[in-house]
Scaffold this motif. Structure first.
Motif, PDB file in Angstrom:
ATOM      1  N   SER A 150     -40.705  30.347 -10.522  1.00  0.00           N
ATOM      2  CA  SER A 150     -39.867  31.512 -10.217  1.00  0.00           C
ATOM      3  C   SER A 150     -40.531  32.791 -10.701  1.00  0.00           C
ATOM      4  O   SER A 150     -40.601  33.793  -9.975  1.00  0.00           O
ATOM      5  CB  SER A 150     -38.484  31.349 -10.850  1.00  0.00           C
ATOM      6  N   LEU A 200     -36.050  28.021  -3.718  1.00  0.00           N
ATOM      7  CA  LEU A 200     -37.289  28.791  -3.882  1.00  0.00           C
ATOM      8  C   LEU A 200     -38.386  28.245  -2.987  1.00  0.00           C
ATOM      9  O   LEU A 200     -39.105  29.017  -2.320  1.00  0.00           O
ATOM     10  CB  LEU A 200     -37.718  28.750  -5.347  1.00  0.00           C
ATOM     11  N   ILE A 227     -32.667  32.050  -5.714  1.00  0.00           N
ATOM     12  CA  ILE A 227     -32.756  31.130  -6.851  1.00  0.00           C
ATOM     13  C   ILE A 227     -31.369  30.856  -7.433  1.00  0.00           C
ATOM     14  O   ILE A 227     -30.984  29.698  -7.662  1.00  0.00           O
ATOM     15  CB  ILE A 227     -33.702  31.707  -7.919  1.00  0.00           C
TER      16      ILE A 227
END
Length: 364
Positions: A235, A102, A314
């Motif tokens: 995230s 990420l 991710i």
């Protein structure tokens, strides 16, 4: 030839049918990656110096989640190996892999450079300086903040140094960011090595040297809360920023016409990446190439649109590091191979293939 392929694709899927076909393909990718990640994690928990069947692993995990301390017909030693040693390590590997991937994709969009990632821009090296100071000089300087805070402040200092160097004289450019990152990374690496060399603590020197290579061997349940929470929150936050990330990837001029404060967003995103990187480096040391290779691999398949790219990155980052950590545990008959060494050995050839094997699709 390329135009003919495009024309054939459009002919086969005219109008919105092409988009529907792509959406159908993507709709099964995330569930498939999630299921595959779960299977690989169960396999990584089961495989090791002591082999445990997958069914016994699932029974142990189910019993522990249900609040039972003992599992019928399974030795207590095996229960301890699975629950106290391997499950935290595999969860940490998935968390760190997802977080580093990420961080890489966010940095690449923020600075519009396909080579950007925490390791290359010096953020990970800055975090390593903070961690080495905490390990070897914490008692001498008399400031007790804990390893994670030292690593975070080291990462933040490196980020500020990169932004300051790249912004000297004129506005920040992507080329100057990478060059400044290389300078800061070299300085931080030299400083870390100097501290390790000058320290009189032989045990601390060995710990710091092994730590700078990256290792997940110290994973414990009580140390999982912060990395899992921060990676999950980051995230969710960046998934809400996909429109801005797409605009930044296309260039500052286009982003400015859309009303986006590029410089402000870049500084904010870099600060968040510094926080994320510092926390992850404090947990497991420097693990390179995850934030560089995984975004490129995902982008080469699904394009540069972050709405589709971020979830795939991710999950793929988590999967990659779980597999790398499993290999680091089983390749050597005695002891663990530092996972940072393995990710470099795996990541460098993959990146070379992506770099020279096909045309650059960054931002395409």
């Amino acid at each position: 030839m390329a135009k003919a392929k495009v024309a054939a694709s459009v002919k086969d899927y005219p109008g919105t049918t092409l988009q529907a076909h792509l959406q159908t393909r993507y709709s099964w990718v995330l569930p498939g990656l999630t299921v595959f990640l779960f299977i690989v994690m169960i396999g990584a928990i089961s495989i090791g110096s002591t082999m445990i069947s997958g069914s016994d692993t699932l029974r142990i995990i189910a019993a522990k989640l249900g609040g039972y301390d003992e599992v019928p017909h399974i030795a207590p030693a095996l229960v301890d190996i699975v629950w106290d040693l391997r499950v935290p390590r595999v969860i940490l590997a998935a968390t760190v892999g997802a977080g580093l991937a990420l961080a890489g994709v966010i940095m690449q969009a923020s600075v519009q450079n396909p080579l950007a990632e925490p390791f290359i821009l010096g953020i990970a090296s800055g975090a390593s300086v903070g961690a080495v100071v905490a390990i070897l000089l914490g008692d001498i300087i008399g400031v007790s903040m804990g390893l994670p805070l030292w690593a975070f402040f080291g990462a933040l200092g490196a980020t500020l140094a990169v932004l300051a160097l790249s912004g000297m004289g004129r506005r920040i450019s992507t080329v100057k960011l990478v060059l400044a990152g290389a300078v800061v990374s070299a300085l931080c690496t030299a400083l870390s090595n100097f501290i390790v060399y000058m320290a009189a603590d032989a045990e601390g020197m060995q710990s710091a040297a092994f730590w700078t290579m990256g290792s997940l061997a110290d994973a414990k349940w009580e140390r999982l809360l912060w990395p899992v929470s921060v990676v999950a929150l980051m995230s969710v936050y960046f998934l809400s920023q996909v429109r801005i990330l797409d605009a930044m990837l296309l260039g500052e001029d286009i982003a400015l016409t859309l009303g986006i404060n590029v410089h402000g967003k870049r500084r904010w995103y870099m600060a968040l990446v510094a926080l994320l990187t510092g926390l992850l480096v404090a947990q497991c040391g420097i693990i390179g190439f995850v934030g560089l290779v995984i975004p490129h691999m995902a982008r080469s398949i699904w394009g540069a649109g972050h709405k589709r790219l971020l979830p795939v990155v991710i999950l793929s980052g988590a999967l990659f590091l779980v597999v790398a950590d499993l290999l680091s545990r089983i390749l050597l008959p005695a002891g663990d191979l530092p996972v940072g060494i393995l990710t470099a050995l795996l990541g460098a050839p993959l990146f070379m293939k992506l770099l020279f094997g096909k045309a650059n699709n960054f931002g395409g």
